[in-house]
Each structure stands twice: as structure tokens, then as C-alpha cells.
Scaffold this active site. Structure first.
Site: not given
Ligand code: RNT
Ligand code: ZN
Length: 415
Positions: A182, A221, A223, A255, A258, A282, A290, A292, A322
Site C-alpha cells: 500500500w 491495496e 484506495k 480494504d 477504501h 482488510h 477511512d 479505521d 486493519d
Molecule cells: C491505509 C491502508 C493500509 C494501512 C496499513 C497500516 O489506508 O489501509 O492498509 O492501514 O498498512
Molecule cells: Zn488497509
């Protein structure tokens, strides 16, 4: 009759085999990210702090400050989690010998041997990630797509080094290791050139993936946007999906945070499974962006797991977590997030999936709705409790006191 036996009968009446569900759940590994324990700080930068397109918020006391603390905290959380576990590492968690330090482009397997030993001692698998953020070489918000060859070279070399490390870990554990690339690359304001950076990223990826690494599952990955990079992301979903489609052995990691807020990865999983033999995830909880947040037993997490089960794709979809919440007890965050993902998977395994599919195919949409709704209130909790009992971990309602004690005895002493 115990509550579990009674639950089993009720599920059987709905056409669901509880024992089969429990066996499948116990066999499915969840890859638990190490970075919830220290707010994505890592060990390789002085006063390491998440930055360059990602951010943690909150200031709860007691975060892990080094390898020893992170290991201890992770084990505390793992002791409260049923099932098979992997630990997902970032390159920034390299463990250096006393007085030693190398930059990310020079990292080697030896810097991760202590993690491999930890994994072996505790029966964990490992997954890996190059860390293309929180570092001074992220230049103008760019890494692999930077116009300056020197910047690109540093990050290409870092990604190659990470892949070699993942390969060695895989050899050592006799396993396949996911290596997830990523990068934050993007632009805060309206770009004047979108294709240039993408062509540079494409060339960089070609170089990174050139070396055969049979124990590595490669993924990229995508986004939609990052903090401070709102106008354009170089590694967009179309870019990486097309890249993966043209490069067998490279996968597009989905993810849950994302995409645009009305898009869901639960819908993307079956789409990807039509073309790819692996779909890495993720699992996270985006709140308005995003963000998390810690994964919960919520609608979308259940829907993600339902798709994995309905597509009979437990061996194809790689479940990674994640999230990183720095505003609450980090051990509890790990435990709630992981147990919620596992609960969602169990819930999915306990749905009358065959019946529901047949009802859809015969256009019996009214009955499909009735059956789907009523399956929600079958005695799921009793099956979860039995699973925890069989796995020798505390049931719901029984683990939090343990975390509170750990906070008092260990975390609160970290000042
Ligand atoms: C960032 C991505 C990535 C990170 C991690 C720490 O937007 O989601 O995966 O969160 O690698
Ligand atoms: Zn991620």
C-alpha cells in the site's frame, strides 16, 4: 438439554449443520495486524508516528513502545481470541540489534528473525507489508510514482527487500505469506497529470514483482483518497484491479474503508472471485471516511463474511484486519475487533444459505426476506459461547475484567 444442544436443534430445523459451521470456523485463520498495539508507530523511526496519508487519533495511555511490549500485548489479546491466528507485520517493525539501524531499503530477513521465533513459539502465521509511509523519503506525498528516480529507487528497493523478507519468512514457517503493497501516493489538489504517475507506478510494480518468490502471495491495496491527498490517488481501484488481472499471482486487496461510502466490499468479493483465485481483505470499519474504527459485529462485517461463505471461498479469501483506535484500551480494541470478525464469520456459516439461494433463484423474494430476517434471531449466542468453550478462551462477559487487570498491572505503568 444445554443451551447449545437446544440451539443446535433449532438450527437443524432451519437446515443448518452447527457442527460443520464450527469446524469451518476453527479452520479459518484471521490475520491480526500488529499495528493496533502502538498506533502504527513502528520501531524504525525516532518518535515514530503514523503519517503520510494515514493518521491515528486518540491518546489513550499505555501503548506499546518497543518489541517486548508489543509482543506481550499481542499475546495478551491472542489469549482471549479463539481460532487460528496470524500476525500481520509491517516492515517498520524491524527488530534491530543493540546499536544497529538500517534504512528501509536495506532491511533484511535477519531483522525479522525475532518475529519468526515469536510466531513459532506461539503457533502463529505471519503476513507482511512494506511500509511506504511515516518516513522522510515520502516526498511531495509520493513514493513509487514520484517523478524523481532517486525517490522511486528508494521505495522500489524497500518493496523488493520486503518481498524477500516475506519469502524467507514463508520458507522458515513452511507457509505462504501475504505481502501487501500500500502506498499513499496522491495529490491534495487537482492534478495536472494523472497518467504520468500511474505509468511510473506500473513500471515500479513490474520491477518489484520480477523476482520469483514462491512463498509469497503478492497484493496491492487500492484506495479512493488519503488524508492530505484528497484530489487523486495514483493506486486507484481500477488501476490495481487491471494490474492484477494482467499479472497472474498479483492480487488486489480490498480494504472496507477504501471506497466511496455507498460502495461495499461485500459486493466486490464475489465480483473478484469470478476472476481471481485469491481475494485478500482488510476488514475495518470506516465511519464517514477511512477512519479505521474497531471492527464490530455489524451489518457490513456480516455481509462480507456471508459472501465468503456463500461463495464457498474460505480458502480463497484471506481475512486480514486493519483498524487502529488510539482512543481506547488497545488490547480491548484488538479483542473486540477480532472476536467481532469471527462472530460475523460464524453468523455467516449459520445462515440457511442453500435455502436462501434456492428462494432467490425461484424468484420467491417474499419468502427469501422472511427466512433471511428470521435467521437473524436464531440462538447464535449459544453457539458462539460453545465455540469459545471448545477453544479454551473466555466467553463474552468473561474477558474484559482480565484486560482491565492487565491495564492496571502493565499498561498504566508505561509512562
Ligand atoms: C491505509 C491502508 C493500509 C494501512 C496499513 C497500516 O489506508 O489501509 O492498509 O492501514 O498498512
Ligand atoms: Zn488497509
Amino acid at each position: 438439554m444445554t443451551n447449545f444442544e437446544s440451539a443446535k436443534q433449532k438450527y437443524a430445523a432451519a437446515g443448518v449443520d452447527v457442527e460443520e459451521a464450527l469446524a469451518k470456523l476453527a479452520g479459518k485463520a484471521i490475520s491480526i495486524h500488529c499495528w493496533q498495539g502502538d498506533d502504527v508507530a513502528g520501531f524504525d523511526q525516532k518518535d515514530g508516528k503514523a503519517g503520510d496519508g494515514i493518521q491515528t487519533t486518540g491518546n489513550y495511555p499505555g501503548k506499546a513502545r518497543n518489541f517486548e511490549e508489543l509482543k506481550t500485548d499481542f499475546l495478551k489479546a491472542a489469549s482471549l481470541l479463539p481460532g487460528k491466528k496470524r500476525i500481520n507485520l509491517h516492515a517498520s517493525y524491524a527488530v534491530f540489534a543493540e546499536g544497529e539501524w538500517v534504512d528501509r531499503d536495506k532491511l533484511e530477513y535477519k531483522h525479522f528473525i525475532p518475529w519468526v521465533e515469536f510466531a513459532k513459539e506461539n503457533g502463529l502465521g505471519i503476513d507482511f507489508n512494506p511500509t511506504c509511509f511515516s518516513h522522510p523519503m515520502v516526498t511531495d506525498g509520493l513514493t513509487l510514482s514520484h517523478p524523481d528516480e532517486k525517490v522511486r529507487r528508494f521505495w522500489i528497493d524497500h518493496c523488493k527487500a520486503s518481498r524477500r523478507i516475506a519469502q524467507k519468512i514463508g520458507e522458515e514457517l513452511n507457509d505462504q505469506v501475504l505481502n501487501n503493497v500500500w502506498i499513499p501516493d496522491g495529490f491534495k489538489d487537482i492534478p495536472a497529470d494523472r497518467m504520468g504517475p500511474r505509468m511510473r507506478l506500473k513500471a515500479a510494480l513490474d520491477e518489484i514483482f520480477a523476482e520469483p518468490c514462491p512463498n509469497v502471495i503478492d497484493c496491492v491495496e487500492s484506495k479512493v483518497f488519503g488524508i492530505g491527498l484528497e484530489s487523486m490517488t495514483v493506486g486507484s481501484n481500477e488501476f490495481y484491479t487491471a494490474y492484477a488481472a494482467q499479472h497472474p499471482g498479483v492480487y488486489n486487496l480490498l480494504d472496507a474503508g477504501h471506497y466511496h461510502p455507498t460502495e461495499f466490499i461485500s459486493d466486490k468479493i464475489p465480483a473478484m472471485l469470478c476472476f481471481f483465485d485469491k481475494v485478500p481483505l482488510h476488514v475495518t470499519r470506516p465511519v464517514r471516511w477511512d477512519s479505521d474504527h474497531v471492527v464490530l459485529f455489524d451489518d457490513e462485517t456480516r455481509e462480507i463474511m456471508k459472501e465468503i461463505v456463500r461463495c464457498d471461498a474460505l480458502d480463497k479469501v484471506l481475512i486480514g484486519l486493519d483498524f487502529f483506535d488510539a482512543s481506547i484500551n488497545r488490547i480491548a480494541a484488538w479483542v473486540v475487533g477480532t472476536r467481532s470478525a469471527q462472530k460475523a464469520l460464524l453468523f455467516a456459516l449459520l445462515q440457511p444459505n442453500k435455502t436462501l439461494k434456492a428462494l432467490q433463484d425461484s424468484a420467491s423474494f417474499t419468502e427469501k426476506m422472511v427466512v433471511m430476517e428470521e435467521a437473524k434471531t436464531l440462538p447464535f449466542g449459544d453457539v458462539w459461547e460453545e465455540y469459545c468453550r471448545r477453544e479454551n478462551v473466555p466467553a463474552d462477559g468473561e474477558w474484559f475484567a482480565d484486560v482491565q487487570k492487565y491495564e492496571q498491572d502493565v499498561l498504566s505503568r508505561r509512562v
